[in-house]
Motif scaffolding. Structure first.
Motif, short mmCIF file in Angstrom:
data_model
loop_
_atom_site.label_atom_id
_atom_site.label_comp_id
_atom_site.label_asym_id
_atom_site.label_seq_id
_atom_site.Cartn_x
_atom_site.Cartn_y
_atom_site.Cartn_z
N VAL A 69 -65.87 20.93 -39.14
CA VAL A 69 -66.44 22.19 -38.66
C VAL A 69 -67.17 22.87 -39.83
O VAL A 69 -66.66 22.93 -40.94
CB VAL A 69 -65.34 23.13 -38.11
CG1 VAL A 69 -65.91 24.52 -37.87
CG2 VAL A 69 -64.78 22.58 -36.83
N ASP A 70 -68.38 23.35 -39.56
CA ASP A 70 -69.23 23.93 -40.59
C ASP A 70 -68.59 25.20 -41.17
O ASP A 70 -68.38 26.17 -40.46
CB ASP A 70 -70.59 24.26 -39.96
CG ASP A 70 -71.64 24.55 -41.02
OD1 ASP A 70 -71.25 24.72 -42.20
OD2 ASP A 70 -72.82 24.61 -40.65
N LEU A 123 -74.60 30.65 -33.68
CA LEU A 123 -73.65 29.72 -33.09
C LEU A 123 -74.38 28.95 -32.00
O LEU A 123 -74.84 29.55 -31.02
CB LEU A 123 -72.45 30.48 -32.52
CG LEU A 123 -71.75 31.35 -33.57
CD1 LEU A 123 -70.67 32.21 -32.94
CD2 LEU A 123 -71.17 30.48 -34.67
N ALA A 166 -66.86 24.40 -31.55
CA ALA A 166 -67.43 23.51 -32.55
C ALA A 166 -66.85 22.10 -32.46
O ALA A 166 -67.55 21.13 -32.73
CB ALA A 166 -67.21 24.09 -33.95
#
Lengths: 251, 293
Positions: free
Chosen positions: B183-184, A83, B209
Protein backbone atom coordinates in the motif's frame (compact mmCIF):
# COMPACT_ATOMS: atom_id res chain seq x y z
CA UNK A 1 -0.02 33.14 14.48
CA UNK A 2 2.21 30.25 13.48
CA UNK A 3 5.49 30.28 15.38
CA UNK A 4 8.51 28.10 14.83
CA UNK A 5 10.87 28.31 17.80
CA UNK A 6 14.46 27.12 17.45
CA UNK A 7 13.42 23.97 15.63
CA UNK A 8 16.02 21.35 14.72
CA UNK A 9 15.59 17.98 13.12
CA UNK A 10 18.19 15.25 13.08
CA UNK A 11 17.25 11.97 11.41
CA UNK A 12 17.93 8.58 12.94
CA UNK A 13 20.94 8.10 10.65
CA UNK A 14 22.53 11.28 12.09
CA UNK A 15 21.73 13.54 9.14
CA UNK A 16 21.18 17.05 10.42
CA UNK A 17 18.28 18.23 8.24
CA UNK A 18 17.39 21.43 10.08
CA UNK A 19 18.98 23.52 12.76
CA UNK A 20 17.85 26.59 14.72
CA UNK A 21 14.86 27.51 12.58
CA UNK A 22 13.02 30.51 14.00
CA UNK A 23 10.04 32.03 12.20
CA UNK A 24 6.85 33.86 13.11
CA UNK A 25 4.16 33.86 10.46
CA UNK A 26 1.18 36.17 11.09
CA UNK A 27 -2.35 35.07 10.09
CA UNK A 28 -3.09 35.48 6.40
CA UNK A 29 0.52 35.83 5.32
CA UNK A 30 1.77 33.90 2.31
CA UNK A 31 5.30 32.82 3.11
CA UNK A 32 7.57 31.16 0.56
CA UNK A 33 10.40 28.85 1.64
CA UNK A 34 12.97 29.03 -1.12
CA UNK A 35 16.19 27.06 -1.42
CA UNK A 36 18.16 24.46 -3.32
CA UNK A 37 17.53 20.77 -2.86
CA UNK A 38 18.55 19.28 0.47
CA UNK A 39 18.13 22.50 2.46
CA UNK A 40 15.33 21.05 4.59
CA UNK A 41 12.36 22.92 3.11
CA UNK A 42 10.19 19.83 2.87
CA UNK A 43 11.38 18.58 6.26
CA UNK A 44 10.30 21.84 7.87
CA UNK A 45 6.91 21.63 6.17
CA UNK A 46 6.40 18.05 7.40
CA UNK A 47 7.20 19.17 10.94
CA UNK A 48 4.60 21.96 10.73
CA UNK A 49 2.11 19.46 9.29
CA UNK A 50 2.73 17.18 12.28
CA UNK A 51 3.77 14.26 10.06
CA UNK A 52 7.23 14.20 11.70
CA UNK A 53 8.38 15.51 15.06
CA UNK A 54 11.18 17.97 15.67
CA UNK A 55 14.31 16.84 17.52
CA UNK A 56 14.42 20.16 19.37
CA UNK A 57 12.31 23.30 19.55
CA UNK A 58 8.56 23.73 19.24
CA UNK A 59 6.06 24.69 16.57
CA UNK A 60 2.95 26.46 17.81
CA UNK A 61 -0.28 27.45 16.16
CA UNK A 62 -2.01 30.18 18.20
CA UNK A 63 -0.11 29.02 21.25
CA UNK A 64 -0.83 25.29 20.99
CA UNK A 65 2.14 23.04 20.20
CA UNK A 66 1.88 20.96 17.03
CA UNK A 67 3.09 17.39 17.52
CA UNK A 68 0.62 15.52 15.31
CA UNK A 69 -1.56 16.47 12.34
CA UNK A 70 -3.72 19.39 13.42
CA UNK A 71 -7.32 20.07 12.29
CA UNK A 72 -6.46 23.63 11.35
CA UNK A 73 -3.45 22.70 9.21
CA UNK A 74 -3.87 21.48 5.63
CA UNK A 75 -1.17 20.11 3.35
CA UNK A 76 -0.90 19.87 -0.42
CA UNK A 77 1.81 17.44 -1.46
CA UNK A 78 4.19 17.63 -4.37
CA UNK A 79 2.05 15.04 -6.19
CA UNK A 80 -1.76 15.24 -6.18
CA UNK A 81 -2.10 12.04 -4.08
CA UNK A 82 -5.76 11.65 -4.97
CA UNK A 83 -7.35 8.39 -3.90
CA UNK A 84 -7.88 6.55 -7.20
CA UNK A 85 -10.99 4.70 -5.97
CA UNK A 86 -12.90 7.90 -5.18
CA UNK A 87 -14.48 10.26 -7.71
CA UNK A 88 -13.21 13.82 -7.94
CA UNK A 89 -16.04 15.12 -5.72
CA UNK A 90 -15.47 12.32 -3.18
CA UNK A 91 -11.76 13.11 -3.13
CA UNK A 92 -12.43 16.77 -2.44
CA UNK A 93 -14.87 15.85 0.34
CA UNK A 94 -12.51 13.26 1.86
CA UNK A 95 -11.77 15.33 4.98
CA UNK A 96 -15.40 16.29 5.53
CA UNK A 97 -16.75 12.86 6.49
CA UNK A 98 -17.94 14.25 9.84
CA UNK A 99 -20.29 16.78 8.17
CA UNK A 100 -23.88 16.08 7.03
CA UNK A 101 -24.11 14.99 3.41
CA UNK A 102 -25.90 18.13 2.20
CA UNK A 103 -23.35 20.48 3.77
CA UNK A 104 -20.52 18.38 2.39
CA UNK A 105 -21.98 18.43 -1.11
CA UNK A 106 -22.44 22.19 -1.05
CA UNK A 107 -18.90 22.89 0.12
CA UNK A 108 -17.40 20.48 -2.38
CA UNK A 109 -19.38 22.05 -5.23
CA UNK A 110 -18.22 25.49 -4.14
CA UNK A 111 -14.48 24.76 -4.18
CA UNK A 112 -14.74 22.67 -7.34
CA UNK A 113 -16.25 25.72 -9.03
CA UNK A 114 -13.45 27.85 -7.64
CA UNK A 115 -10.85 25.64 -9.30
CA UNK A 116 -12.87 25.38 -12.51
CA UNK A 117 -13.65 21.67 -12.26
CA UNK A 118 -17.41 21.73 -11.62
CA UNK A 119 -18.06 19.53 -14.63
CA UNK A 120 -15.64 16.85 -13.42
CA UNK A 121 -17.09 15.94 -10.02
CA UNK A 122 -18.29 12.48 -11.04
CA UNK A 123 -15.10 11.49 -12.86
CA UNK A 124 -12.25 9.31 -11.66
CA UNK A 125 -8.81 10.80 -10.99
CA UNK A 126 -7.41 8.74 -13.89
CA UNK A 127 -9.55 10.83 -16.30
CA UNK A 128 -7.86 14.11 -15.33
CA UNK A 129 -4.61 15.69 -16.48
CA UNK A 130 -1.79 16.33 -14.01
CA UNK A 131 -2.68 20.01 -13.64
CA UNK A 132 -6.35 19.20 -13.07
CA UNK A 133 -5.44 16.57 -10.47
CA UNK A 134 -3.31 19.10 -8.59
CA UNK A 135 -6.26 21.54 -8.67
CA UNK A 136 -8.37 18.82 -7.06
CA UNK A 137 -5.68 18.35 -4.39
CA UNK A 138 -5.70 22.09 -3.66
CA UNK A 139 -9.50 22.05 -3.49
CA UNK A 140 -9.35 19.09 -1.08
CA UNK A 141 -7.06 21.07 1.24
CA UNK A 142 -9.11 24.29 1.05
CA UNK A 143 -12.50 22.68 1.55
CA UNK A 144 -11.60 21.80 5.15
CA UNK A 145 -11.22 25.55 5.81
CA UNK A 146 -7.68 25.42 7.23
CA UNK A 147 -6.10 28.15 9.34
CA UNK A 148 -2.72 27.23 7.92
CA UNK A 149 -2.21 25.71 4.50
CA UNK A 150 1.12 24.11 3.64
CA UNK A 151 2.12 23.57 0.02
CA UNK A 152 5.11 21.38 -0.81
CA UNK A 153 6.28 22.36 -4.30
CA UNK A 154 2.78 21.64 -5.57
CA UNK A 155 3.36 23.09 -9.03
CA UNK A 156 6.87 21.81 -9.73
CA UNK A 157 5.77 19.00 -12.06
CA UNK A 158 3.62 21.26 -14.25
CA UNK A 159 4.36 23.25 -17.39
CA UNK A 160 4.67 27.03 -17.14
CA UNK A 161 1.22 27.87 -18.50
CA UNK A 162 -0.56 25.41 -16.23
CA UNK A 163 1.51 26.65 -13.32
CA UNK A 164 0.40 30.25 -13.76
CA UNK A 165 -3.16 29.04 -14.08
CA UNK A 166 -2.84 27.26 -10.74
CA UNK A 167 -1.30 30.33 -9.13
CA UNK A 168 -4.51 32.20 -10.00
CA UNK A 169 -6.69 29.43 -8.61
CA UNK A 170 -4.66 29.38 -5.41
CA UNK A 171 -4.86 33.14 -4.89
CA UNK A 172 -8.61 33.11 -5.63
CA UNK A 173 -9.17 30.44 -2.97
CA UNK A 174 -6.85 32.16 -0.54
CA UNK A 175 -8.76 35.46 -0.96
CA UNK A 176 -11.95 33.85 0.39
CA UNK A 177 -10.78 32.93 3.89
CA UNK A 178 -7.20 34.23 3.90
CA UNK A 179 -5.48 31.33 5.64
CA UNK A 180 -1.78 31.50 6.43
CA UNK A 181 0.07 29.83 3.56
CA UNK A 182 3.55 28.33 3.73
CA UNK A 183 4.72 27.48 0.23
CA UNK A 184 7.85 25.46 -0.42
CA UNK A 185 9.33 26.16 -3.83
CA UNK A 186 12.62 26.23 -5.68
CA UNK A 187 11.13 28.58 -8.27
CA UNK A 188 12.02 32.23 -7.58
CA UNK A 189 9.37 33.53 -9.99
CA UNK A 190 6.73 31.49 -8.16
CA UNK A 191 7.81 32.85 -4.78
CA UNK A 192 7.61 36.42 -6.10
CA UNK A 193 4.26 35.83 -7.77
CA UNK A 194 2.59 34.41 -4.65
CA UNK A 195 4.39 35.32 -1.45
CA UNK A 196 4.37 38.31 0.88
CA UNK A 197 7.70 37.20 2.24
CA UNK A 198 10.29 34.78 0.92
CA UNK A 199 12.64 32.97 3.28
CA UNK A 200 15.80 31.70 1.63
CA UNK A 201 17.21 28.54 3.20
CA UNK A 202 20.68 27.06 2.86
CA UNK A 203 21.79 23.43 3.16
CA UNK A 204 24.18 21.34 5.33
CA UNK A 205 22.51 21.68 7.75
CA UNK A 206 19.24 23.28 6.67
CA UNK A 207 18.90 26.77 8.14
CA UNK A 208 17.57 30.19 7.30
CA UNK A 209 19.90 32.25 5.11
CA UNK A 210 17.94 35.47 4.64
CA UNK A 211 14.50 36.96 4.03
CA UNK A 212 13.06 39.09 1.24
CA UNK A 213 9.81 41.02 1.68
CA UNK A 214 7.74 41.31 -1.49
CA UNK A 215 5.42 44.32 -1.21
CA UNK A 216 1.90 44.31 -2.63
CA UNK A 217 0.22 45.12 -4.95
CA UNK A 218 2.26 43.84 -7.84
CA UNK A 219 2.00 42.08 -11.14
CA UNK A 220 4.49 39.72 -12.72
CA UNK A 221 6.34 42.42 -14.69
CA UNK A 222 6.25 45.37 -12.24
CA UNK A 223 9.42 47.03 -10.93
CA UNK A 224 8.66 45.70 -7.46
CA UNK A 225 8.46 42.15 -8.71
CA UNK A 226 11.59 42.60 -10.78
CA UNK A 227 13.59 43.95 -7.87
CA UNK A 228 12.33 41.18 -5.58
CA UNK A 229 13.18 38.55 -8.15
CA UNK A 230 16.70 39.92 -8.51
CA UNK A 231 17.48 40.06 -4.84
CA UNK A 232 15.95 36.63 -4.27
CA UNK A 233 18.08 35.13 -7.07
CA UNK A 234 21.19 36.70 -5.61
CA UNK A 235 20.38 35.39 -2.13
CA UNK A 236 19.64 31.92 -3.50
CA UNK A 237 22.98 31.84 -5.30
CA UNK A 238 24.79 32.99 -2.19
CA UNK A 239 22.95 30.42 -0.05
CA UNK A 240 24.31 27.70 -2.31
CA UNK A 241 27.81 29.13 -2.14
CA UNK A 242 27.72 30.21 -5.78
CA UNK A 243 29.24 33.57 -6.67
CA UNK A 244 27.65 34.74 -9.90
CA UNK A 245 27.75 37.98 -11.81
CA UNK A 246 23.99 38.02 -12.01
CA UNK A 247 23.67 40.14 -8.90
CA UNK A 248 26.25 42.60 -10.18
CA UNK A 249 24.78 43.11 -13.63
CA UNK A 250 23.00 46.51 -13.75
CA UNK A 251 19.27 46.32 -14.43
CA UNK B 1 -23.11 32.51 -7.65
CA UNK B 2 -23.31 29.51 -9.95
CA UNK B 3 -20.29 27.34 -10.54
CA UNK B 4 -19.96 28.44 -14.15
CA UNK B 5 -20.27 32.11 -13.27
CA UNK B 6 -17.59 31.81 -10.61
CA UNK B 7 -15.30 30.12 -13.07
CA UNK B 8 -15.93 32.77 -15.72
CA UNK B 9 -15.25 35.62 -13.35
CA UNK B 10 -11.99 34.06 -12.30
CA UNK B 11 -11.28 33.41 -15.95
CA UNK B 12 -10.11 29.86 -16.10
CA UNK B 13 -12.88 28.07 -17.90
CA UNK B 14 -11.86 29.34 -21.34
CA UNK B 15 -8.13 28.69 -21.22
CA UNK B 16 -8.59 25.48 -19.30
CA UNK B 17 -10.58 23.92 -22.11
CA UNK B 18 -7.88 23.04 -24.60
CA UNK B 19 -5.83 21.24 -22.01
CA UNK B 20 -8.84 19.43 -20.64
CA UNK B 21 -9.67 18.12 -24.09
CA UNK B 22 -6.68 15.80 -23.94
CA UNK B 23 -7.81 14.31 -20.67
CA UNK B 24 -11.33 13.88 -22.00
CA UNK B 25 -10.08 12.01 -25.05
CA UNK B 26 -8.34 9.52 -22.78
CA UNK B 27 -11.48 8.69 -20.87
CA UNK B 28 -13.61 5.92 -22.31
CA UNK B 29 -16.53 6.94 -24.51
CA UNK B 30 -19.84 6.58 -22.69
CA UNK B 31 -21.87 6.33 -25.88
CA UNK B 32 -21.05 3.78 -28.56
CA UNK B 33 -21.98 0.74 -26.46
CA UNK B 34 -23.05 -0.93 -29.69
CA UNK B 35 -19.50 -0.67 -30.92
CA UNK B 36 -18.35 -2.15 -27.61
CA UNK B 37 -20.78 -5.04 -28.10
CA UNK B 38 -19.33 -5.61 -31.57
CA UNK B 39 -15.81 -5.69 -30.13
CA UNK B 40 -16.90 -8.22 -27.52
CA UNK B 41 -18.38 -10.44 -30.23
CA UNK B 42 -15.19 -10.32 -32.28
CA UNK B 43 -13.12 -11.08 -29.19
CA UNK B 44 -15.36 -14.03 -28.35
CA UNK B 45 -15.04 -15.47 -31.88
CA UNK B 46 -11.25 -15.08 -31.71
CA UNK B 47 -11.19 -16.87 -28.37
CA UNK B 48 -13.09 -19.94 -29.50
CA UNK B 49 -11.51 -20.20 -32.96
CA UNK B 50 -8.60 -22.50 -32.08
CA UNK B 51 -10.43 -24.84 -29.64
CA UNK B 52 -13.34 -25.16 -32.07
CA UNK B 53 -11.00 -25.92 -34.96
CA UNK B 54 -9.25 -28.64 -32.94
CA UNK B 55 -12.56 -30.21 -31.94
CA UNK B 56 -13.79 -30.19 -35.52
CA UNK B 57 -10.56 -31.65 -36.84
CA UNK B 58 -10.66 -34.38 -34.21
CA UNK B 59 -14.27 -35.23 -35.07
CA UNK B 60 -13.54 -35.31 -38.81
CA UNK B 61 -10.44 -37.42 -38.31
CA UNK B 62 -12.48 -40.06 -36.44
CA UNK B 63 -15.30 -39.99 -39.00
CA UNK B 64 -12.82 -40.39 -41.83
CA UNK B 65 -11.48 -43.47 -40.11
CA UNK B 66 -8.06 -41.98 -39.46
CA UNK B 67 -8.35 -43.03 -35.80
CA UNK B 68 -10.52 -45.65 -34.23
CA UNK B 69 -11.67 -43.42 -31.42
CA UNK B 70 -11.59 -46.18 -28.82
CA UNK B 71 -9.09 -44.52 -26.50
CA UNK B 72 -9.67 -41.08 -27.97
CA UNK B 73 -13.42 -40.81 -28.49
CA UNK B 74 -14.65 -38.13 -30.88
CA UNK B 75 -16.25 -34.96 -29.45
CA UNK B 76 -19.71 -36.12 -30.49
CA UNK B 77 -19.39 -39.22 -28.29
CA UNK B 78 -18.03 -37.21 -25.35
CA UNK B 79 -20.95 -34.79 -25.66
CA UNK B 80 -23.34 -37.72 -25.96
CA UNK B 81 -21.97 -39.22 -22.74
CA UNK B 82 -22.26 -35.86 -21.00
CA UNK B 83 -25.84 -35.50 -22.22
CA UNK B 84 -26.72 -39.01 -21.04
CA UNK B 85 -25.22 -38.22 -17.62
CA UNK B 86 -27.24 -35.02 -17.52
CA UNK B 87 -30.47 -36.75 -18.50
CA UNK B 88 -30.11 -39.51 -15.93
CA UNK B 89 -29.61 -36.85 -13.24
CA UNK B 90 -26.20 -38.32 -12.35
CA UNK B 91 -24.36 -35.26 -13.62
CA UNK B 92 -26.32 -32.98 -11.34
CA UNK B 93 -25.53 -35.18 -8.36
CA UNK B 94 -21.80 -35.21 -9.15
CA UNK B 95 -21.64 -31.51 -9.95
CA UNK B 96 -23.46 -30.66 -6.74
CA UNK B 97 -21.10 -32.76 -4.67
CA UNK B 98 -18.02 -31.21 -6.27
CA UNK B 99 -19.32 -27.66 -6.08
CA UNK B 100 -20.28 -28.04 -2.43
CA UNK B 101 -16.76 -29.23 -1.57
CA UNK B 102 -15.12 -26.41 -3.52
CA UNK B 103 -17.47 -23.84 -2.01
CA UNK B 104 -16.88 -24.99 1.57
CA UNK B 105 -13.13 -25.31 1.08
CA UNK B 106 -12.92 -21.97 -0.70
CA UNK B 107 -14.90 -20.08 1.93
CA UNK B 108 -12.87 -21.61 4.76
CA UNK B 109 -9.48 -21.22 3.04
CA UNK B 110 -10.11 -17.75 1.63
CA UNK B 111 -11.64 -16.50 4.89
CA UNK B 112 -8.67 -17.71 6.94
CA UNK B 113 -6.26 -16.46 4.27
CA UNK B 114 -7.74 -12.96 4.30
CA UNK B 115 -7.76 -12.93 8.10
CA UNK B 116 -4.18 -14.13 8.43
CA UNK B 117 -3.00 -11.82 5.65
CA UNK B 118 -4.72 -8.83 7.21
CA UNK B 119 -3.36 -9.53 10.69
CA UNK B 120 0.23 -10.22 9.61
CA UNK B 121 0.10 -7.33 7.15
CA UNK B 122 -0.94 -4.73 9.70
CA UNK B 123 0.56 -5.94 13.01
CA UNK B 124 4.36 -6.25 12.78
CA UNK B 125 4.56 -8.45 15.90
CA UNK B 126 2.12 -10.94 14.39
CA UNK B 127 4.05 -10.88 11.12
CA UNK B 128 7.28 -11.80 12.86
CA UNK B 129 5.49 -14.46 14.91
CA UNK B 130 3.35 -16.11 12.28
CA UNK B 131 4.72 -15.45 8.81
CA UNK B 132 7.91 -17.58 8.95
CA UNK B 133 5.93 -20.59 10.12
CA UNK B 134 3.31 -20.18 7.44
CA UNK B 135 5.99 -19.77 4.78
CA UNK B 136 7.56 -23.03 5.94
CA UNK B 137 4.19 -24.80 5.81
CA UNK B 138 3.67 -23.39 2.34
CA UNK B 139 6.75 -25.21 1.17
CA UNK B 140 5.02 -28.54 1.98
CA UNK B 141 3.28 -29.88 -1.13
CA UNK B 142 -0.37 -29.73 -0.14
CA UNK B 143 -1.02 -33.32 -1.26
CA UNK B 144 1.46 -34.48 1.38
CA UNK B 145 -1.17 -33.66 3.99
CA UNK B 146 -3.61 -36.19 2.54
CA UNK B 147 -2.57 -39.23 4.62
CA UNK B 148 -2.53 -37.15 7.78
CA UNK B 149 -5.93 -35.63 7.06
CA UNK B 150 -7.38 -39.08 6.46
CA UNK B 151 -5.93 -40.33 9.76
CA UNK B 152 -7.16 -37.31 11.65
CA UNK B 153 -10.44 -36.54 9.94
CA UNK B 154 -11.65 -39.84 8.49
CA UNK B 155 -12.46 -40.52 4.87
CA UNK B 156 -15.69 -38.62 4.42
CA UNK B 157 -16.20 -34.97 3.57
CA UNK B 158 -14.06 -33.29 6.23
CA UNK B 159 -10.60 -34.27 4.93
CA UNK B 160 -11.63 -33.30 1.38
CA UNK B 161 -12.83 -29.87 2.41
CA UNK B 162 -9.74 -29.45 4.61
CA UNK B 163 -7.43 -30.26 1.71
CA UNK B 164 -9.19 -27.76 -0.56
CA UNK B 165 -9.09 -25.14 2.19
CA UNK B 166 -5.33 -25.63 2.58
CA UNK B 167 -4.87 -25.25 -1.17
CA UNK B 168 -6.94 -22.04 -1.24
CA UNK B 169 -5.43 -20.59 1.94
CA UNK B 170 -1.85 -20.03 0.81
CA UNK B 171 -2.33 -18.02 -2.38
CA UNK B 172 -4.95 -15.87 -0.65
CA UNK B 173 -2.71 -15.34 2.40
CA UNK B 174 0.31 -14.43 0.26
CA UNK B 175 -1.78 -12.18 -1.98
CA UNK B 176 -3.46 -10.27 0.82
CA UNK B 177 -0.38 -9.76 2.98
CA UNK B 178 1.55 -8.71 -0.12
CA UNK B 179 -1.17 -6.25 -1.12
CA UNK B 180 -1.11 -4.72 2.36
CA UNK B 181 2.67 -4.49 2.34
CA UNK B 182 2.60 -2.61 -0.96
CA UNK B 183 0.00 0.00 0.00
CA UNK B 184 1.37 3.39 -1.04
CA UNK B 185 2.81 5.19 2.00
CA UNK B 186 1.90 8.44 0.30
CA UNK B 187 -1.80 7.64 0.39
CA UNK B 188 -1.55 6.63 4.04
CA UNK B 189 -0.07 10.07 4.73
CA UNK B 190 -3.15 11.65 3.15
CA UNK B 191 -5.16 9.77 5.76
CA UNK B 192 -2.85 11.02 8.52
CA UNK B 193 -3.18 14.64 7.37
CA UNK B 194 -6.95 14.30 7.66
CA UNK B 195 -6.44 12.73 11.10
CA UNK B 196 -8.23 9.47 10.39
CA UNK B 197 -8.45 7.08 13.30
CA UNK B 198 -6.76 3.68 12.92
CA UNK B 199 -10.09 2.14 12.08
CA UNK B 200 -11.02 4.86 9.57
CA UNK B 201 -7.59 4.56 7.97
CA UNK B 202 -8.11 0.82 7.55
CA UNK B 203 -11.61 1.25 6.16
CA UNK B 204 -11.13 4.29 3.93
CA UNK B 205 -7.59 3.80 2.65
CA UNK B 206 -6.13 0.35 3.33
CA UNK B 207 -9.21 -1.66 2.37
CA UNK B 208 -9.82 -0.05 -1.03
CA UNK B 209 -6.08 -0.05 -1.74
CA UNK B 210 -5.72 -3.81 -1.15
CA UNK B 211 -8.92 -4.73 -2.95
CA UNK B 212 -7.42 -5.32 -6.43
CA UNK B 213 -4.66 -7.54 -5.04
CA UNK B 214 -7.12 -9.40 -2.83
CA UNK B 215 -9.44 -10.14 -5.73
CA UNK B 216 -6.60 -11.49 -7.85
CA UNK B 217 -5.60 -13.65 -4.88
CA UNK B 218 -9.17 -14.94 -4.55
CA UNK B 219 -9.24 -15.87 -8.24
CA UNK B 220 -5.98 -17.76 -7.88
CA UNK B 221 -7.38 -19.43 -4.76
CA UNK B 222 -10.55 -20.45 -6.53
CA UNK B 223 -8.54 -22.00 -9.35
CA UNK B 224 -6.53 -23.98 -6.81
CA UNK B 225 -9.78 -24.99 -5.12
CA UNK B 226 -10.81 -26.77 -8.31
CA UNK B 227 -7.34 -28.27 -8.59
CA UNK B 228 -7.53 -29.72 -5.12
CA UNK B 229 -11.10 -30.95 -5.34
CA UNK B 230 -9.92 -33.34 -8.05
CA UNK B 231 -7.11 -34.56 -5.83
CA UNK B 232 -9.53 -34.93 -2.93
CA UNK B 233 -12.04 -36.88 -5.00
CA UNK B 234 -9.39 -39.07 -6.58
CA UNK B 235 -8.38 -40.29 -3.13
CA UNK B 236 -11.77 -41.87 -2.61
CA UNK B 237 -15.26 -40.60 -3.13
CA UNK B 238 -18.59 -42.09 -4.10
CA UNK B 239 -19.79 -39.00 -5.87
CA UNK B 240 -18.37 -35.92 -7.52
CA UNK B 241 -16.77 -35.23 -10.87
CA UNK B 242 -13.50 -36.64 -9.59
CA UNK B 243 -15.33 -39.90 -8.87
CA UNK B 244 -16.46 -39.94 -12.52
CA UNK B 245 -12.80 -39.69 -13.52
CA UNK B 246 -11.75 -42.62 -11.34
CA UNK B 247 -14.69 -44.74 -12.42
CA UNK B 248 -14.02 -43.92 -16.08
CA UNK B 249 -10.47 -45.14 -15.68
CA UNK B 250 -11.42 -48.32 -13.83
CA UNK B 251 -14.09 -49.30 -16.33
CA UNK B 252 -12.21 -48.11 -19.44
CA UNK B 253 -14.58 -45.32 -20.36
CA UNK B 254 -12.43 -42.53 -21.83
CA UNK B 255 -15.56 -40.70 -22.99
CA UNK B 256 -16.71 -40.43 -19.38
CA UNK B 257 -13.30 -39.15 -18.30
CA UNK B 258 -13.37 -36.52 -21.02
CA UNK B 259 -16.97 -35.62 -20.17
CA UNK B 260 -15.92 -35.07 -16.53
CA UNK B 261 -12.93 -32.98 -17.65
CA UNK B 262 -15.27 -30.91 -19.81
CA UNK B 263 -17.59 -30.42 -16.85
CA UNK B 264 -14.62 -29.38 -14.67
CA UNK B 265 -13.46 -26.85 -17.24
CA UNK B 266 -16.96 -25.39 -17.57
CA UNK B 267 -17.49 -25.19 -13.82
CA UNK B 268 -14.09 -23.62 -13.19
CA UNK B 269 -14.59 -21.03 -15.88
CA UNK B 270 -18.12 -20.22 -14.70
CA UNK B 271 -17.03 -19.89 -11.08
CA UNK B 272 -14.19 -17.56 -12.06
CA UNK B 273 -16.51 -15.51 -14.29
CA UNK B 274 -18.97 -15.23 -11.42
CA UNK B 275 -16.21 -13.99 -9.09
CA UNK B 276 -15.08 -11.43 -11.68
CA UNK B 277 -18.68 -10.33 -12.28
CA UNK B 278 -19.37 -9.90 -8.57
CA UNK B 279 -16.18 -7.96 -7.88
CA UNK B 280 -16.06 -5.79 -11.02
CA UNK B 281 -18.16 -2.94 -9.53
CA UNK B 282 -15.53 -2.64 -6.78
CA UNK B 283 -12.74 -1.99 -9.28
CA UNK B 284 -14.36 0.40 -11.75
CA UNK B 285 -11.90 3.10 -10.74
CA UNK B 286 -8.81 1.19 -11.82
CA UNK B 287 -6.64 2.70 -14.52
CA UNK B 288 -5.35 -0.45 -16.14
CA UNK B 289 -3.78 -1.33 -19.44
CA UNK B 290 -6.38 -4.06 -20.08
CA UNK B 291 -8.78 -1.44 -21.48
CA UNK B 292 -6.45 -0.17 -24.17
CA UNK B 293 -4.57 -3.29 -25.23
Amino acid sequence: MLTIQDVSKTYADGTEALTGIRLAIPPGEILALVGGSGCGKTTLLRLVAGLDTATAGTIRLDGAAITAPHPGVGLVFQEPRLLPWLTIAENVGFGLAHLPRAVRRERVAHVLARVGLSAHGTRWPRDLSGGQQQRVAIARAFVADPVVLLLDEPFSALDAVTREDLHRHLLALWAETRPTIVLVTHDVAEAVALADRAVVMRPHPGRIHDTVVVPRPRSGDSDVAFAATRSLRALLDASLGRITERAAVPA
Amino acid sequence: MSAGAAARILGFEADGKTREAGARARSRPHAGSRRADGRHAVRFVLGVLIPLGLVLGWELATRAGLTQGRLLPPPSRVLGTLLALAQSGDLRLHVQATLLRVALGFVAGAGLGILAGAVTGTVPLMRHLVDPGLQALRAVPSLAWVPLFILWLGILETPKVALIAVGVFFPVYIGVSGAIASVDRKLVEVGRIFRLSRWALARRILLPAVLPGTIVALRTGLGLGFLFVVAAELMGASEGLGYLLVEGQQFGKPDQILAAILAFATLGKLADALLVFLTRPLLRWQDVARDVL
